[in-house]
Design a protein around this motif. Structure first.
Motif, PDB file in Angstrom:
ATOM      1  N   THR A   1       0.917  -1.551   0.108  1.00 57.60           N
ATOM      2  CA  THR A   1      -0.250  -0.406  -0.532  1.00 57.60           C
ATOM      3  C   THR A   1       0.816   1.514  -0.131  1.00 57.60           C
ATOM      4  O   THR A   1       2.610   1.511   0.138  1.00 57.60           O
ATOM      5  CB  THR A   1      -0.565  -0.136   1.311  1.00 57.60           C
ATOM      6  OG1 THR A   1       0.086  -0.004   2.447  1.00 57.60           O
ATOM      7  CG2 THR A   1      -1.905  -1.318   1.054  1.00 57.60           C
ATOM      8  N   LYS A   2      -0.215   2.433  -0.131  1.00 55.94           N
ATOM      9  CA  LYS A   2       0.981   3.709  -0.090  1.00 55.94           C
ATOM     10  C   LYS A   2       0.904   4.818   0.725  1.00 55.94           C
ATOM     11  O   LYS A   2       0.385   4.515   1.441  1.00 55.94           O
ATOM     12  CB  LYS A   2      -0.100   4.946  -1.194  1.00 55.94           C
ATOM     13  CG  LYS A   2       0.943   5.488  -1.933  1.00 55.94           C
ATOM     14  CD  LYS A   2       0.403   6.467  -2.697  1.00 55.94           C
ATOM     15  CE  LYS A   2       0.830   8.555  -2.355  1.00 55.94           C
ATOM     16  NZ  LYS A   2       1.868   8.132  -4.134  1.00 55.94           N
TER      17      LYS A   2
ATOM     18  N   GLU B   1      -8.328   2.517   1.794  1.00 58.01           N
ATOM     19  CA  GLU B   1      -7.433   3.475   0.809  1.00 58.01           C
ATOM     20  C   GLU B   1      -6.251   3.790   2.314  1.00 58.01           C
ATOM     21  O   GLU B   1      -5.875   3.556   2.302  1.00 58.01           O
ATOM     22  CB  GLU B   1      -7.030   4.002   0.234  1.00 58.01           C
ATOM     23  CG  GLU B   1      -7.687   3.819  -1.577  1.00 58.01           C
ATOM     24  CD  GLU B   1      -6.599   2.769  -1.579  1.00 58.01           C
ATOM     25  OE1 GLU B   1      -5.870   3.181  -1.175  1.00 58.01           O
ATOM     26  OE2 GLU B   1      -7.191   1.741  -2.664  1.00 58.01           O
TER      27      GLU B   1
ATOM     28  N   LEU C   1      -3.703  11.139  -1.952  1.00 56.47           N
ATOM     29  CA  LEU C   1      -4.398  10.055  -2.411  1.00 56.47           C
ATOM     30  C   LEU C   1      -5.747  10.252  -2.168  1.00 56.47           C
ATOM     31  O   LEU C   1      -6.551  10.408  -2.357  1.00 56.47           O
ATOM     32  CB  LEU C   1      -4.147   8.717  -2.682  1.00 56.47           C
ATOM     33  CG  LEU C   1      -4.340   7.390  -2.821  1.00 56.47           C
ATOM     34  CD1 LEU C   1      -4.543   7.752  -4.594  1.00 56.47           C
ATOM     35  CD2 LEU C   1      -3.849   6.274  -3.059  1.00 56.47           C
TER      36      LEU C   1
ATOM     37  N   ASN D   1      -0.119   8.538   2.195  1.00 58.82           N
ATOM     38  CA  ASN D   1      -1.647   7.907   1.218  1.00 58.82           C
ATOM     39  C   ASN D   1      -2.385   9.592   1.293  1.00 58.82           C
ATOM     40  O   ASN D   1      -3.444   9.510   1.142  1.00 58.82           O
ATOM     41  CB  ASN D   1      -1.074   7.239   0.866  1.00 58.82           C
ATOM     42  CG  ASN D   1      -2.602   7.310   3.483  1.00 58.82           C
ATOM     43  OD1 ASN D   1      -2.697   7.692   3.442  1.00 58.82           O
ATOM     44  ND2 ASN D   1      -3.674   6.542   2.944  1.00 58.82           N
TER      45      ASN D   1
END
Length: 722
Positions: free
Chosen positions: A654-655, A673, A661, A658
């Motif tokens: 995963t980022k 997310e 995003l 984030n």
């Protein structure tokens, strides 16, 4: 469950007014998003702490312990543990008129010498000079020990090389080598210990250490077109096991000599200016030279053409990682370590010695201390800044304006410097602290502790020194007040903690807290709990001990972990201890159950995100949001982070960063997310992040460009097409 919203908002108070000659700061701050409302912070952005590190004068690397010693121009000595993610584990404070020119490890012992003409050995457990011996030769420019660790040579202003015998407890003067006309600038022993090379003005001398007589004189060329009256300084010299001698001098040459015959083999002109430092790899196949232009040149002992058997010293690489003089160099097995006038320790990996595209292959610059120089009174909005020779007490500015997130708010009251407190004596300040209520201020040098009572009104402040302190409160490494400001904790020798009670009229010794591990390593972290029951301590032996302050005894010791703690804090409601370590690992330990929590075990099972582990600056502070017990607030030099323990941990794929995003996604996708680590990188070069009682954030920045702008002009700046 609270309805999903993107409401972790920050507002900026611009606390850098025009009177400090700084431009107004208009920074757009990130929205932090999660599945629950995370609150809103008003941010005091502080840039009036004029922290200025001192230039690096010398380095010495101990390959057995993987520790680098760094000496600075103000006399301070820092110890970095390379095997523990380059953590700055110890700092020995400087002293007025202590100008260190050279460092030397002998086993686990560290020596220095300088322009005061003394050789000093350091007490690495009590972080002070153990003793100093006058060499009686004027300023000392170089020291070096033989490979057997039995003799220490000192190169002096009066032209003598003085030999000291290294005994178990001290060093003892043994003899002088044959006196020369001119100062001894640099020294290097032959690995056999039978010969020693000395760099001087216009020459290199080779001495027989048994007879004390000079056996060869190697005359250094002045260079083409140079004036005959111009002296050439041999700044550095290296003596190899095959009797090759390598010298670096003030006219920019690196010269290769045959030490047996005293003849010159080859000359490499590497700069028009000075070659200030040399360092040899352990296998003697590579040498690096640091120049006053800020460049580092590498030479390797290789064949100049493929298939040729004869080897020569060939110039192979040039590095440019410094803006100013490179005064100190270390050649480790895998990297070039350098430092100089621009104050930064630079670790440049040699890509032929490390695996490419790994953390080990990344360039690393250590520009800021791995400890806090800022203390905050969270109940009164006061900041204490620590300098080597004084302290500054500031009151934060105020704003009653409202605005949208990311907007600079109008300043109703400018920040104000209330006190500048100069230390007494020659010893520099090693630690300082401010009580949470802002009524007490304490600082220590290696020789004394000072405590002051503060009284603050809206328009003025009074300060009164506490004249009588307990005799137990002498030399300490760290200071900290309890959350109710009624007690002062001081870490002392043998990894112990002195507890002192404070009231309006007196300062009274209560108890000395001791653990049972037997470690003598200094305590570098003190962390009391909000309820006053617990005190957590961490020492440079990687130990964490927790004391019960109501019973005045050891409660428990956290299971040993191989990496040194860099930040420790106790949760105000759960009484869980959170520790962050130099290798970036995070642990949570229950003081009630005396075991790691389930969250901590899950974190270790899953593992931290690779990008989190690749960060190259340590977490230096951990605190908690009292409005939301699940939130952990921590920071390093380049970011601050809120870890939400109620959210899932980030998976490796995963980022991690984030926030942008999440802002771009529609609400139904944000929950999928989002993860526990909410990272803000809008602030750079953070010296401190504190949460005040009114839940506003105090962010203390020191932009590296501000430091660079205060450095003296470099000796030479290369211009375009030259």
């Amino acid at each position: 469950m609270t309805h999903f919203r993107s409401l972790f908002l920050l507002r900026v108070i611009n606390v850098v007014p025009d009177v400090f000659k700084r431009a107004a700061l208009n920074t757009n701050l990130s929205f932090f998003l999660s599945h629950c409302q995370m609150g809103e912070f008003k941010v005091h952005r502080v840039r009036f702490f004029d922290y200025m590190p001192s230039a690096i004068r010398a380095m010495a690397f101990n390959s057995h312990t993987e520790r680098l010693a760094v000496a600075r121009a103000d006399g301070a000595v820092e110890i970095f543990h390379f095997a523990d993610n380059y953590f700055q584990e110890k700092v020995i404070p400087g002293r007025d008129r202590r100008a260190i020119e050279a460092l030397c490890w002998v086993g686990h012992r560290l020596f220095s010498a300088g322009l005061d003409g003394e050789v000093t050995e350091y007490d690495l457990e009590n972080l002070r000079a153990r003793y100093s011996i006058e060499a009686y030769g004027g300023p000392i420019w170089a020291i070096s020990s033989n490979s057997q660790g039995t003799l220490l040579a000192a190169g002096c202003e009066d032209g003598t090389v003085k030999m000291f015998e290294i005994l178990e407890e001290r060093i003892q003067f043994q003899r002088n080598l044959s006196r020369q006309n001119g100062r001894i600038i640099s020294l290097s022993w032959h690995p056999s210990g039978a010969l020693i090379a000395a760099g001087m003005m216009d020459m290199v001398r080779i001495f027989d250490t048994e007879t004390g007589h000079a056996t060869h004189r190697l005359l250094v060329e002045r260079g083409v077109g140079a004036s005959k009256s111009r002296e050439v300084v041999v700044w550095s010299v290296a003596f190899l096991s095959d009797y090759t001698i390598i010298s670096g001098d003030s006219v920019g040459k690196v010269q290769i000599w045959d030490g047996l015959t005293g003849t010159l083999i080859r000359t490499h002109l590497v700069t028009k200016w000075d070659v200030l430092a040399l360092s040899i790899s352990q296998d003697e196949s590579s040498v690096i030279a640091g120049t006053s232009e800020g460049t580092i040149v590498q030479f390797q002992f290789i064949s100049s053409t493929v298939g040729q058997q004869d080897k020569h010293w060939v110039r192979t690489r040039t590095f440019k990682n410094h803006s100013h003089d490179v005064r100190a160099l270390v050649h480790t097995d895998t990297a070039v370590v350098s430092g100089g006038m621009d104050t930064q320790v630079v670790v440049r990996p040699l890509l032929d010695k490390v695996e490419k595209n790994t953390q080990e292959s990344a360039l690393r610059k250590i520009a800021f201390p791995h400890r806090s120089l800022v203390s905050c009174a969270k109940k009164t909005g006061l900041l204490l800044f620590q300098f080597p020779d004084h302290l500054e007490l500031w009151r934060l500015g105020e704003s009653d304006g409202n605005g949208t997130p990311g907007e600079s708010l109008p300043v109703k009251r400018n920040p104000e410097k209330l006190i500048q407190l100069k230390r007494k004596g020659e010893d520099h300040i090693c630690c300082s602290t401010l009580s949470p209520c802002g009524s007490w201020l304490a600082y220590s040098t290696v020789s004394s502790v000072c405590l002051y009572r503060l009284q603050l009104s809206s328009n003025n402040i009074s300060i009164q020194k506490v004249s009588k302190l307990p005799k137990e409160l002498r030399s300490v490494h760290q200071l900290c007040f309890s959350s109710d400001s009624s007690r002062l904790f001081a870490s002392s020798s043998l990894s112990s903690v002195i507890v002192v009670a404070l009231d309006q009229t007196e300062c009274k010794y209560l108890h000395t807290l001791k653990h049972k591990s037997g470690s003598k390593q200094p305590i570098h972290i003190l962390s009391p709990s909000e309820d006053g029951q617990w005190l957590a301590t961490a020492n440079t032996g990687c130990e964490i001990h927790v004391f019960n302050l109501r019973k005045m005894k050891l409660h428990c010791s956290v299971p040993a972990y191989s990496s040194c703690p860099t930040a420790v804090s106790i949760h105000p409601t759960s009484c869980n201890l959170l520790s962050v370590h130099a290798d970036q690992q995070i642990f949570e330990f229950s003081l009630k159950q005396k075991e790691y929590t389930e969250w901590s075990r899950q974190l270790q099972r899953q593992g931290l995100h690779p990008l989190w582990l690749q960060r190259d600056t340590p977490i230096t502070r951990v605190t908690f949001n009292p409005k939301n017990p699940a939130h952990i607030v921590l920071h390093d030099t380049f970011m601050f982070c809120i870890i939400d323990q109620s959210l899932p941990l980030p998976e490796p794929e995963t980022k991690l960063y984030n926030q942008m995003l999440l802002r771009s996604l529609p609400q139904p996708l944000r929950l999928r997310e989002s993860h526990a680590f909410k990272i803000c990188k809008n602030y750079q070069h953070l010296l401190s992040v504190n949460l005040l009682e009114d839940l506003s954030l105090v962010v203390v920045e020191r932009p590296l460009l501000d430091i660079m702008s205060q450095l003296p002009a470099p000796v030479r700046q290369k211009k375009f097409a030259t």
